[in-house]
Structures are given as C-alpha cells and as structure tokens.
Design a protein around this motif. Sequence first.
Motif, mmCIF file in Angstrom:
data_model
loop_
_atom_site.group_PDB
_atom_site.id
_atom_site.type_symbol
_atom_site.label_atom_id
_atom_site.label_comp_id
_atom_site.label_asym_id
_atom_site.label_seq_id
_atom_site.Cartn_x
_atom_site.Cartn_y
_atom_site.Cartn_z
ATOM 1 N N UNK A 52 11.192 5.301 3.647
ATOM 2 C CA UNK A 52 12.634 5.476 3.534
ATOM 3 C C UNK A 52 13.659 4.041 4.368
ATOM 4 N N UNK A 53 13.057 3.829 5.410
ATOM 5 C CA UNK A 53 13.430 2.573 6.212
ATOM 6 C C UNK A 53 13.134 1.043 5.921
ATOM 7 N N UNK A 54 11.934 1.138 4.644
ATOM 8 C CA UNK A 54 11.364 -0.385 5.092
ATOM 9 C C UNK A 54 11.237 -0.892 3.049
ATOM 10 N N UNK A 55 11.932 -2.370 3.032
ATOM 11 C CA UNK A 55 11.855 -2.663 2.027
ATOM 12 C C UNK A 55 10.841 -3.182 1.013
ATOM 13 N N UNK A 56 10.816 -3.649 -0.034
ATOM 14 C CA UNK A 56 9.847 -3.329 -0.764
ATOM 15 C C UNK A 56 8.571 -4.302 -0.802
ATOM 16 N N UNK A 57 9.946 -5.461 -0.404
ATOM 17 C CA UNK A 57 8.907 -6.211 0.662
ATOM 18 C C UNK A 57 7.177 -5.705 1.771
ATOM 19 N N UNK A 58 8.521 -5.219 2.707
ATOM 20 C CA UNK A 58 7.866 -4.161 3.730
ATOM 21 C C UNK A 58 6.812 -3.719 3.261
ATOM 22 N N UNK A 59 6.833 -2.908 2.163
ATOM 23 C CA UNK A 59 5.896 -2.048 1.501
ATOM 24 C C UNK A 59 4.393 -2.268 1.107
ATOM 25 N N UNK A 60 4.954 -3.576 0.154
ATOM 26 C CA UNK A 60 3.609 -4.424 -0.237
ATOM 27 C C UNK A 60 2.897 -4.754 0.387
ATOM 28 N N UNK A 61 3.318 -5.378 1.807
ATOM 29 C CA UNK A 61 2.305 -6.168 2.612
ATOM 30 C C UNK A 61 1.923 -5.022 3.750
ATOM 31 N N UNK A 62 1.941 -4.018 3.778
ATOM 32 C CA UNK A 62 2.002 -2.483 4.264
ATOM 33 C C UNK A 62 0.887 -2.384 4.237
ATOM 34 N N UNK A 63 0.529 -2.071 2.148
ATOM 35 C CA UNK A 63 -0.605 -1.388 1.541
ATOM 36 C C UNK A 63 -1.410 -2.391 1.635
ATOM 37 N N UNK A 64 -0.903 -3.554 1.447
ATOM 38 C CA UNK A 64 -1.636 -4.845 1.314
ATOM 39 C C UNK A 64 -2.633 -5.089 3.306
ATOM 40 N N UNK A 65 -2.361 -5.101 4.039
ATOM 41 C CA UNK A 65 -3.050 -4.254 5.096
ATOM 42 C C UNK A 65 -3.608 -3.302 5.260
ATOM 43 N N UNK A 66 -3.307 -2.272 4.790
ATOM 44 C CA UNK A 66 -4.789 -0.778 4.522
ATOM 45 C C UNK A 66 -5.236 -0.952 3.773
ATOM 46 N N UNK A 67 -5.147 -1.523 3.141
ATOM 47 C CA UNK A 67 -6.050 -1.952 1.819
ATOM 48 C C UNK A 67 -7.362 -3.262 2.596
ATOM 49 N N UNK A 68 -6.759 -4.006 3.580
ATOM 50 C CA UNK A 68 -7.914 -4.520 3.885
ATOM 51 C C UNK A 68 -8.825 -4.039 5.213
ATOM 52 N N UNK A 69 -7.768 -3.250 5.588
ATOM 53 C CA UNK A 69 -8.491 -2.664 7.316
ATOM 54 C C UNK A 69 -9.401 -1.809 6.244
ATOM 55 N N UNK A 70 -9.709 -1.198 5.850
ATOM 56 C CA UNK A 70 -10.298 0.574 5.291
ATOM 57 C C UNK A 70 -11.225 0.133 4.123
ATOM 58 N N UNK A 71 -11.105 -1.285 2.991
ATOM 59 C CA UNK A 71 -11.809 -1.982 2.521
ATOM 60 C C UNK A 71 -12.482 -1.118 1.129
ATOM 61 N N UNK A 72 -13.585 0.058 0.655
ATOM 62 C CA UNK A 72 -13.733 0.834 0.106
ATOM 63 C C UNK A 72 -14.266 1.816 0.686
ATOM 64 N N UNK A 73 -14.250 1.465 1.759
ATOM 65 C CA UNK A 73 -14.250 3.193 3.017
ATOM 66 C C UNK A 73 -14.063 4.657 2.073
ATOM 67 N N UNK A 74 -12.151 4.416 2.456
ATOM 68 C CA UNK A 74 -11.450 5.157 1.795
ATOM 69 C C UNK A 74 -10.286 4.992 0.493
ATOM 70 N N UNK A 75 -10.237 5.534 -0.473
ATOM 71 C CA UNK A 75 -9.187 4.961 -1.268
ATOM 72 C C UNK A 75 -7.482 5.603 -0.331
ATOM 73 N N UNK A 76 -6.729 4.302 -0.987
ATOM 74 C CA UNK A 76 -5.642 4.386 -0.390
ATOM 75 C C UNK A 76 -4.185 5.055 -0.803
ATOM 76 N N UNK A 77 -3.870 5.728 -0.605
ATOM 77 C CA UNK A 77 -2.692 6.567 -2.240
ATOM 78 C C UNK A 77 -1.498 6.489 -1.239
ATOM 79 N N UNK A 78 -0.431 5.209 -2.304
ATOM 80 C CA UNK A 78 0.891 4.885 -0.498
ATOM 81 C C UNK A 78 1.322 6.293 -1.408
#
Length: 311
Positions: A52-78
Amino acid sequence: MKIDWRGVIPAITTKFNEDYSIDHAFFAEHCRWLVDSGCVGLVPLGSLGEGATQSFEEKVALLETALGAVGDRVPVIPGIASLSTSEAVRLAQAAEAAGCSGLMVLPPYIYSTDWREMKAHVSTVINSTTLPVMLYNNPVAYKTDFLPEQIAELAQDHANFVAVKESSTDVRRVTALRALLQDRLELLVGVDDAIVEGIQVGAVGWIAGLVNAFPVESVALFRLARQVREGQGDRASLEALYNWFLPLLRMDTVPKFVQLIKLAQERVGMGSARVRPPRLELVGDELKQAQRTITNALEQRPAIVSALQEP
C-alpha cells in the motif's frame, strides 16, 4: 508455471534503504533464501510487503526483481490491491505481462461496502487476466468479509479463481468452504497462529508471515502438521515445535505485525526493522516486549533446530 498451493508460501516483506527506497539486492537474496529453505512460492506486494505504500512503478520493479531472483524455481504470486478497480486491473495485467504465475486479489483499500460492489471489484480483476487467482479474505484488516456462500458464487462464475487465502481467524471457515465446494478451490491459511488447526480441518497451504525470519522452522511445522493430519506424523514433535513457535506466530495477527516481523528478521540477520511511514518502528514498552519474545525464542532455537535434524 503451474502453482503448487500445497506448501508454505511467504507473504514476503520489502526491505527499504535509509532513504526508504527499495533494497532490490537484498530482496532478491531474501527470495532465494526462502526458496532454498523449502518454500513453494512467493507472494510479494501483500499487506506484509507494504504494498500500500509503494507506487505502481515500484511494484512492477519489485516483481521483476522477484522473478529474476527465482526464475522458474517457484511461482511468484503478487498481491493485487488498490484504491480503485481500474488500478487493480492495471497492476494485474502488468504482473501477467512481467511473467508472474498467479495473482492474490484483495478487496479495495479503504472502501468496504456490500457484496454487490465487492463482487464487482474482484470479478473485474479476475476477468482481466488469464492467470490463476487466489482471493485474499481478511475482514479484520480490510473490513470486507467474503462469506463462504459468496466465495462459492465467485467460484461458479470464474474458472481461473482457484484458491482462497482465509484470514478471518476462524478455522470454521475452512470447514464451511470445504463443505460447500468440495475440492473446487485450494484453501490456504493466512494467519500464522492458526496454521496447525487450519491444516487439521483441511487447509492445504499456508501464506505465512514469520517465515520471513524462520523459514526452516515454518516449513518443518507445515510438514509435521500435514503428516499428523494424514495419520503418519509424530504429534509430540508437532506440539513441541508449535508451542515454541506460537509466541512468534502471534506477532502476525496484531495491527503492528509488519513492524514485529521485520524486527524478527533483523534479529536473525535477514533484514531490517525499517518500515515506510505511516508505519513507524517500535519503541518503548512495545519494543521491549517484542524483543523479549524474540530473545526467548532465539535462546530455545538451537534445541528446536537440533530436534528437527534428528532422523
């Protein structure tokens, strides 16, 4: 990626730098640590993630970091939440475009009203994506309570609505949903101090909070609870671990749960107690009590971990 709802899925916290920008390097490390410890997915941007304290752009960037960190090891479910339906739809579509495997859909922030309007909101978000969706029901925090009959109605209307994070604090909701829906939806517990009880009445997964500081213990607790439910586990071992863990798990069910869980992370050397305003770090008696609880748990932790490692 197909989602395995049957395990521990952290509602992952977001670490901030001194200027309150997001510490993406640590966030990536934290994602990998949780997966290495046995977690089967990640839920960023939830209540605990301070979405709730993050901007739209910050949220998308955070998802990209999570996806880059775990790849296809586990699903990311924001977590998908917003003040408006249109922005929630925009975030859902951005998450799908980024490569997320599913979504956790919340009712709108601030505005809580009747079933007609709340159904319209979540239905619009669900319809905006082809991803599998988990509904987050937390009437304590969001003042919107999706009743079992209403959840059944959503399940009938939306084929990609596949799971519920039930955080009403009443495990009877799990029983009621199972009676209404049989195996139509995967049911997950969303309050830490009801996980063992929730599994015993049929929940299959855990969207967890204290896992951010204690992932090995969280995964072990879930495994033991499942084994006991299936008649194959050691109830004494489950009770010993749960009794040790409960004072910590109760930190997940109070208004300052974000501050408490981040403090626990700082104490184990995997994070910072820093939170974004309007939240403030704990002080005074609140801080002293939290520190006592964490210290007591850490003093007993070596014996707990040793017991978990026994064949």
